[in-house]
Design a protein around this motif. Structure first.
Motif, short mmCIF file in Angstrom:
data_model
loop_
_atom_site.label_atom_id
_atom_site.label_comp_id
_atom_site.label_asym_id
_atom_site.label_seq_id
_atom_site.Cartn_x
_atom_site.Cartn_y
_atom_site.Cartn_z
N ASP A 3 -1.44 -90.34 14.39
CA ASP A 3 -2.57 -89.83 13.58
C ASP A 3 -3.38 -88.78 14.34
N ALA A 4 -2.71 -87.87 15.00
CA ALA A 4 -3.41 -86.80 15.73
C ALA A 4 -3.82 -85.71 14.73
N ARG A 5 -5.10 -85.40 14.69
CA ARG A 5 -5.61 -84.45 13.69
C ARG A 5 -5.85 -83.09 14.33
N ILE A 6 -5.20 -82.05 13.75
CA ILE A 6 -5.41 -80.69 14.27
C ILE A 6 -5.89 -79.81 13.12
N PRO A 7 -6.65 -78.76 13.43
CA PRO A 7 -7.14 -77.89 12.34
C PRO A 7 -5.98 -77.18 11.65
N SER A 8 -6.11 -76.95 10.35
CA SER A 8 -5.01 -76.28 9.65
C SER A 8 -4.87 -74.82 10.10
N SER A 9 -5.91 -74.30 10.77
CA SER A 9 -5.80 -72.94 11.32
C SER A 9 -4.78 -72.87 12.46
N ALA A 10 -4.27 -74.03 12.89
CA ALA A 10 -3.26 -74.06 13.97
C ALA A 10 -1.84 -73.91 13.44
N LEU A 11 -1.71 -73.70 12.11
CA LEU A 11 -0.39 -73.43 11.53
C LEU A 11 0.02 -72.01 11.90
N ILE A 12 1.21 -71.85 12.50
CA ILE A 12 1.68 -70.51 12.89
C ILE A 12 2.70 -70.02 11.86
N GLY A 13 2.41 -68.88 11.28
CA GLY A 13 3.33 -68.33 10.26
C GLY A 13 3.12 -69.04 8.94
N GLU A 14 4.11 -68.89 8.06
CA GLU A 14 3.99 -69.43 6.71
C GLU A 14 4.30 -70.91 6.68
N GLU A 15 3.57 -71.66 5.88
CA GLU A 15 3.88 -73.08 5.73
C GLU A 15 5.29 -73.24 5.14
N ASN A 16 6.03 -74.18 5.67
CA ASN A 16 7.40 -74.49 5.24
C ASN A 16 8.44 -73.41 5.59
N ARG A 17 8.02 -72.39 6.34
CA ARG A 17 8.98 -71.36 6.82
C ARG A 17 9.19 -71.50 8.33
N GLY A 18 8.69 -72.59 8.89
CA GLY A 18 8.72 -72.76 10.35
C GLY A 18 10.11 -72.74 10.94
N MET B 272 2.89 -63.22 18.34
CA MET B 272 2.83 -61.78 18.06
C MET B 272 3.53 -61.43 16.75
N TYR B 273 4.67 -62.09 16.49
CA TYR B 273 5.42 -61.81 15.26
C TYR B 273 4.81 -62.47 14.04
N PHE B 274 4.42 -63.76 14.17
CA PHE B 274 4.10 -64.55 12.98
C PHE B 274 2.63 -64.94 12.86
N GLY B 275 1.84 -64.73 13.93
CA GLY B 275 0.45 -65.20 13.92
C GLY B 275 -0.47 -64.31 13.09
N THR B 276 -1.63 -64.87 12.70
CA THR B 276 -2.67 -64.08 12.02
C THR B 276 -3.43 -63.28 13.09
N PRO B 277 -4.20 -62.26 12.68
CA PRO B 277 -4.99 -61.52 13.68
C PRO B 277 -5.88 -62.46 14.51
N GLU B 278 -6.48 -63.48 13.86
CA GLU B 278 -7.37 -64.41 14.59
C GLU B 278 -6.55 -65.21 15.62
N GLN B 279 -5.35 -65.63 15.23
CA GLN B 279 -4.51 -66.40 16.17
C GLN B 279 -4.09 -65.53 17.35
N LYS B 280 -3.76 -64.28 17.07
CA LYS B 280 -3.37 -63.38 18.17
C LYS B 280 -4.52 -63.24 19.15
N GLU B 281 -5.71 -63.08 18.59
CA GLU B 281 -6.91 -62.93 19.43
C GLU B 281 -7.16 -64.19 20.25
N LYS B 282 -6.92 -65.33 19.64
CA LYS B 282 -7.23 -66.61 20.31
C LYS B 282 -6.18 -66.97 21.37
N TYR B 283 -4.89 -66.85 21.00
CA TYR B 283 -3.85 -67.42 21.87
C TYR B 283 -3.26 -66.43 22.89
#
Ligand SMILES: Cc1cc2nc3c(=O)[nH]c(=O)nc-3n(C[C@H](O)[C@H](O)[C@H](O)COP(=O)(O)OP(=O)(O)OC[C@H]3O[C@@H](n4cnc5c(N)ncnc54)[C@H](O)[C@@H]3O)c2cc1C
Length: 388
Positions: free
Chosen positions: A217-232, A102-113
């Motif tokens: 070597d588990a591959r996940i879509p980059s759309s699964a990044l929550i919030g800003e890269e390197n601000r995790g 809710m705080y850090f996700g994109t609108p699409e992530q909020k809708e999905k998760y």
């Protein structure tokens, strides 16, 4: 200063208590943390009913399947769940991942998760700790490397509670190894069925099953990044404060304490009721004071959230007091009951279905959601402004 709930909030509290009394009879109540398959399924079915009533996420915005009330109602809900001893399920999703998305996700992530969490359909686990990173989480070694529109995950996570129940793992990974250690970390949500992810069972002291989790070597879509890269790291610290804020843990211990006081009123030792023993009475009075403080500290955190503030040192004060208080209560109960207190549930002589033995065993670990020392460090630095 007014500590009263509004009439509407009191009605909600009364409705949810009545609902739980009816739906969660004593034989289904979780007297302590042991989690059987039956307990789990029962707890999940109750959560679905609560979701259908619109109560599970009553504090969330409506567009994500919420109430739409606020942190006070969400806290009334948590207190009722703990006091009603509803077997705990879905807590990582509800208390950690949901607020973070809710705080850090994109609108699409909020809708999905978010909606599947609000419907009690999605279960999450949390992959923060590692074999070489516990309290000093900032030194984590787990890697995520960008490759086109994917991230490739490698490494291992420790103490992943709920791993065997979850559809998703919410994790921290190092994305920039050259940055200062807290600045090169990112947050992701990974589907646990992703090829390359596997679990090895780690049974906890309370009987529930966690895991060591491996990523090869588990591959996940980059759309699964929550919030800003390197601000995790900074996102995760806010997330941990949500985990430390809850009233559910307080309320479940309060219920055991209340039951214990009733037991002392009806149980005789050497021909005298325990409640007539002056030493036992003083010990119980001392625990009562500590429990009252715990409750007020938790409600202070809820109140801060209701004003839009994100509690930090305050959440640590409440959590630390709770950890110490729970241990003090269970040790006191053990002293008063003597060897009867050590009996596990089911045997003919066990009292309160073994709740004292169970909660005492669970209280022995002081590590979940930050150890007592780490909370003292947070309070010293951020609560008192002392140097690091
Ligand atoms: C029931 C339970 C469930 C858990 N579930 C999860 C989960 O789902 N996901 C997850 O990622 N993790 C989980 N954890 C792990 C938990 O977050 C870690 O146990 C915690 O961060 C401490 O790390 P550690 O166990 O490696 O201890 P360490 O960090 O190795 O600490 C060992 C001791 O040293 C002390 N210490 C360390 N650093 C300092 C310091 N700077 N100052 C003073 N003392 C210090 C600690 O207080 C502790 O007493 C869970 C733990 C428990 C007990």
């Amino acid at each position: 200063m007014n500590f009263e709930l509004t009439e509407e909030q009191k009605k909600f509290r009364s409705d949810i208590r009545s609902f739980l009394e009816e739906e969660v009879p004593p034989e289904h109540q979780a007297v302590f943390g042991v989690e059987s398959e039956e307990d789990y399924r029962f707890g999940r079915s109750i959560q679905r009913k609560l979701a259908d009533n619109g109560w599970l996420t009553i504090g969330w915005p409506t567009e994500y399947g919420g109430g739409p009330k606020g942190p006070i109602e969400q806290s009334i809900f948590s207190e009722a769940m703990g006091y009603g001893r509803v077997p705990r399920t879905g807590t990582t999703a509800l208390n950690i991942v949901g607020p973070a998305v809710m705080y850090f996700g994109t609108p699409e992530q909020k809708e999905k998760y978010l909606p599947p969490i609000a419907r009690a359909e999605a279960e999450y686990c949390q992959g923060f700790s590692e074999p070489n990173a516990g309290s000093d989480l900032g030194s984590l070694e787990f890697r995520a490397v960008r490759d086109g529109d994917e991230n490739v995950l490698n490494g291992s996570k420790m103490f992943t509670s709920w791993a065997f129940r979850a559809q998703y793992i919410y994790l921290l990974a190092r994305t920039d190894p050259d940055a200062p250690k807290h600045r090169g970390i990112s947050l992701f949500i990974a589907d646990v069925k992703t090829p390359g992810i596997s679990f090895r069972p780690l049974p906890y002291i309370n009987g529930s099953m966690a895991a060591q989790t491996y990523f090869d070597d588990a591959r996940i879509p980059s759309s699964a990044l929550i919030g800003e890269e390197n601000r995790g790291w900074y996102h995760a610290m806010a997330t941990l404060d949500f985990e430390r804020s809850g009233l559910e843990r307080y309320a479940s211990v309060q219920r055991t304490f209340d039951d214990f006081v009733e037991l002392c009123k009806t149980t005789k030792y050497n021909g005298k009721l325990l409640s007539e023993n002056p030493i036992a009475r003083h010990k119980l009075a001392k625990i009562k004071v500590g429990m009252e403080i715990w409750r007020l500290l938790c409600w202070k955190v809820a109140w801060m959230q209701s004003t839009g503030a994100v509690p930090n040192a305050e959440a640590s004060v409440a959590f630390l007091h709770g950890t110490v208080q729970r241990l003090e209560f269970t040790q006191t109960a053990m002293e008063i009951l003597g060897l009867y207190g050590t009996l596990m549930h089911d045997p003919k002589w066990s009292l309160m279905r073994g709740a004292i033995e169970g909660i005492h065993r669970e209280s022995m670990h002081l590590h979940g959601a930050g150890t007592t020392e780490i909370h003292r460090n947070i309070i010293a630095q951020r609560g008192l402004g002392l140097p690091r």
